[in-house]
Design an enzyme around this catalytic site. Structure first.
Site, PDB file in Angstrom:
ATOM      1  N   PRO A 108       5.825   3.005  -2.296  1.00 20.16           N
ATOM      2  CA  PRO A 108       6.878   2.275  -1.591  1.00 20.16           C
ATOM      3  C   PRO A 108       7.334   1.073  -2.404  1.00 20.16           C
ATOM      4  CG  PRO A 108       4.726   1.745  -0.656  1.00 20.16           C
ATOM      5  CD  PRO A 108       4.499   2.841  -1.657  1.00 20.16           C
ATOM      6  N   VAL A 109       8.638   0.888  -2.508  1.00 26.78           N
ATOM      7  CA  VAL A 109       9.211  -0.259  -3.229  1.00 26.78           C
ATOM      8  C   VAL A 109      10.269  -0.888  -2.330  1.00 26.78           C
ATOM      9  CG1 VAL A 109      10.537  -1.016  -5.228  1.00 26.78           C
ATOM     10  CG2 VAL A 109       8.767   0.740  -5.496  1.00 26.78           C
ATOM     11  N   GLY A 110      10.078  -2.140  -2.006  1.00 31.47           N
ATOM     12  CA  GLY A 110      11.010  -2.829  -1.146  1.00 31.47           C
ATOM     13  C   GLY A 110      12.387  -2.975  -1.781  1.00 31.47           C
ATOM     14  N   SER A 138       9.543   2.359   2.119  1.00 32.64           N
ATOM     15  CA  SER A 138       9.056   1.023   2.447  1.00 32.64           C
ATOM     16  C   SER A 138       9.594   0.542   3.785  1.00 32.64           C
ATOM     17  CB  SER A 138       9.482   0.045   1.352  1.00 32.64           C
ATOM     18  OG  SER A 138       9.240  -1.301   1.734  1.00 32.64           O
ATOM     19  N   TYR A 169       3.465  -2.616   7.448  1.00 27.68           N
ATOM     20  CA  TYR A 169       2.569  -3.776   7.453  1.00 27.68           C
ATOM     21  C   TYR A 169       2.064  -4.017   8.878  1.00 27.68           C
ATOM     22  CZ  TYR A 169       5.301  -4.760   3.211  1.00 27.68           C
ATOM     23  OH  TYR A 169       5.937  -4.676   2.013  1.00 27.68           O
ATOM     24  N   THR A 209      -0.179  -1.109   4.481  1.00 24.30           N
ATOM     25  CA  THR A 209      -0.485  -2.142   3.487  1.00 24.30           C
ATOM     26  C   THR A 209      -1.229  -3.294   4.139  1.00 24.30           C
ATOM     27  OG1 THR A 209       1.475  -1.559   2.197  1.00 24.30           O
ATOM     28  CG2 THR A 209       0.514  -3.724   1.800  1.00 24.30           C
ATOM     29  N   ARG A 260       5.389 -15.343  -6.173  1.00 29.33           N
ATOM     30  CA  ARG A 260       6.146 -14.641  -7.218  1.00 29.33           C
ATOM     31  C   ARG A 260       7.190 -15.603  -7.785  1.00 29.33           C
ATOM     32  NH1 ARG A 260       6.578  -9.366  -3.236  1.00 29.33           N
ATOM     33  NH2 ARG A 260       4.325  -9.298  -2.837  1.00 29.33           N
ATOM     34  N   LYS A 271      -3.646   0.836   2.137  1.00 33.08           N
ATOM     35  CA  LYS A 271      -3.261   0.409   0.786  1.00 33.08           C
ATOM     36  C   LYS A 271      -3.567  -1.071   0.591  1.00 33.08           C
ATOM     37  CE  LYS A 271       0.849   0.255  -2.237  1.00 33.08           C
ATOM     38  NZ  LYS A 271       1.001  -1.202  -2.366  1.00 33.08           N
ATOM     39  N   SER A 302      -5.573  -0.836  -4.815  1.00 32.39           N
ATOM     40  CA  SER A 302      -4.304  -1.473  -5.165  1.00 32.39           C
ATOM     41  C   SER A 302      -4.416  -2.983  -5.075  1.00 32.39           C
ATOM     42  CB  SER A 302      -3.195  -0.985  -4.217  1.00 32.39           C
ATOM     43  OG  SER A 302      -2.004  -1.712  -4.411  1.00 32.39           O
ATOM     44  N   HIS A 307      -1.441  -4.591  -5.245  1.00 33.06           N
ATOM     45  CA  HIS A 307      -0.014  -4.784  -4.999  1.00 33.06           C
ATOM     46  C   HIS A 307       0.755  -4.933  -6.307  1.00 33.06           C
ATOM     47  CE1 HIS A 307       2.294  -5.396  -1.195  1.00 33.06           C
ATOM     48  NE2 HIS A 307       3.264  -5.681  -2.049  1.00 33.06           N
ATOM     49  N   ARG A 309       1.189  -8.420  -7.693  1.00 32.14           N
ATOM     50  CA  ARG A 309       2.197  -9.267  -7.058  1.00 32.14           C
ATOM     51  C   ARG A 309       1.640 -10.137  -5.937  1.00 32.14           C
ATOM     52  NH1 ARG A 309       7.440  -7.596  -7.815  1.00 32.14           N
ATOM     53  NH2 ARG A 309       8.091  -7.823  -5.634  1.00 32.14           N
TER      54      ARG A 309
END
Length: 394
Positions: free
Chosen positions: A82-84, A111, A134, A160, A169, A258, A280, A282, A285
């Site tokens: 998944p990628v936001g 995501s 989430y 997640t 970040r 995850k 993971s 993340h 990140r």
């Protein structure tokens, strides 16, 4: 000819093309990590600490990269992570990626903070996708998204758990993507106009840019600062494994947890009813300074690998990396940045070519190791190389 004009083949080739096409704030959003990005770098670098055994004179005339995961037959042990906001990297990006994953016989994970909704992805594909979620404070919202995912045919939930608090970040602040200062907003707008191709194809023709899974909860969901404020207000630092048990009671499909980086947490996930875990951090990140995922994989796999499916993400750039992860105990891997670079560079066609290369690399690596089936990849075919290389001529 410039090296940037070569035909894109590898993840790094697509990465260079993506950098040329994307506004800098978007490229850094996908490329960057937390704080000093030490863990981000370690995720990739630590794969080099492991070497494969080369065996010869074995019959490898019928190498088979296929496997089975959660009852699904996969062409190779790989899924799209998944990628936001992937829909900002290509027009309706989640749909393009889902179609490419389906064509190549692997799962796509949508995501929570996708541009395209679960319904849109469902309408564009024929196979069920995975859905990432989430633990939010608003449990009614969690249940609503679970019901929508199930109604869209989703049977596997990727949950997640490493976002109790948002990671730092710093690239996003430097680029004006977050923070809200006047100087940052000017920088943000300037970057948009340096990429007129992106501005037309995605910025204008790729609308709507709402975070569709949340738009009924967030006013002006396409406003990144509003989105950030809402999502951060929803992260639940009080969540415990009891909440995973609650989730298990409200989801009849598979649950993959995850964000596992510790063997004790892996055991707790299994006890809470997880059908699988993802080793993971993340993608580097969240918590900077934590170990790489490939270094944590063997101990976690040894701890729970007989009880649950073990997946890994972080630092995977090619088929050789996939083989190393499987040999160290993973049942499958997830790739994130890799497919986003390819999609940003060449859309769905780029993801198709990248995934075809992954499968070719996995098959070639297995064959040159004297291995014909995924099940033969184990600790006997890999070893850790701890000593630095010393050149006697230097």
């Amino acid at each position: 000819m410039s090296k940037y004009n070569v035909v894109a083949v590898t993840t790094n080739d697509y990465k260079r093309q993506a950098k040329q096409r994307l506004p800098n704030f978007l490229f850094d959003y996908i490329e960057g990590g937390a704080n000093a990005e030490q863990t981000l770098q370690a995720n990739t670098a630590d794969f080099k600490r492991y070497t494969l055994r080369q065996r010869v004179m074995r019959d490898v005339s019928a190498v088979d990269t296929s496997t089975t995961l959660f009852g699904e037959s996969l062409s190779m042990p790989l899924a799209l992570a998944p990628v936001g906001m992937a829909g900002l990297f290509a027009r309706r990006g989640e749909v393009q990626a889902a179609r490419a994953a389906e064509k190549n016989g692997i799962p796509f994970t949508l995501s929570t903070v996708a541009i395209c909704s679960s319904e849109e992805v469902q309408s564009a594909t024929n196979q069920p996708f995975w859905f990432q979620l989430y633990m939010l404070r608003d449990r009614a919202l969690v249940l609503d998204m679970l019901h929508r995912a199930a109604a869209s045919g989703c049977k596997t939930l990727v949950f997640t758990v490493d976002l109790a608090l948002p990671g730092m970040r710093l690239r996003d602040y430097r680029n004006g993507m977050l923070g809200g200062s006047t100087k940052g907003k000017i920088s943000y707008l300037t970057q948009l106009f340096t990429r007129p191709g992106w501005l037309l194809d995605i910025g204008i023709l790729g609308k709507p840019h709402s975070l569709c899974n949340l738009k009924h909860k967030v006013e002006s969901a396409s406003d990144l600062d509003r989105y950030k404020a809402f999502v951060e207000s929803q992260f639940d630092p009080s969540a415990t494994w009891k909440d995973i048990a609650w989730l298990r009671n409200n989801w009849s499909g598979n649950i993959i947890i995850k964000g596992i980086m510790d063997a004790d947490d892996a055991k707790a996930a299994v006890d809470a009813g997880a059908d699988g875990i993802v080793v993971s951090n993340h993608g580097g990140r969240q918590l900077d300074g934590v170990s790489s995922t490939i270094d944590k994989l063997p101990s976690i796999a040894n701890s729970v690998g007989q009880q649950t499916k073990v997946l890994l993400d972080g630092g995977i750039h090619n088929g050789v990396d996939v083989v190393k992860a499987i040999a160290l105990g993973a049942d499958s891997v997830l790739i994130g940045r890799s497919w986003v670079y390819a999609m940003a560079a060449q859309g769905e066609a780029g993801v198709n070519k990248l995934l075809a290369l992954y499968q070719q690399e996995i098959a070639a690596t297995m064959g040159l190791m004297g291995v014909s089936r995924i099940e033969e990849l184990n600790s006997d075919v890999i070893e850790r190389f701890n000593q630095p290389f010393n050149n006697p001529l230097s």
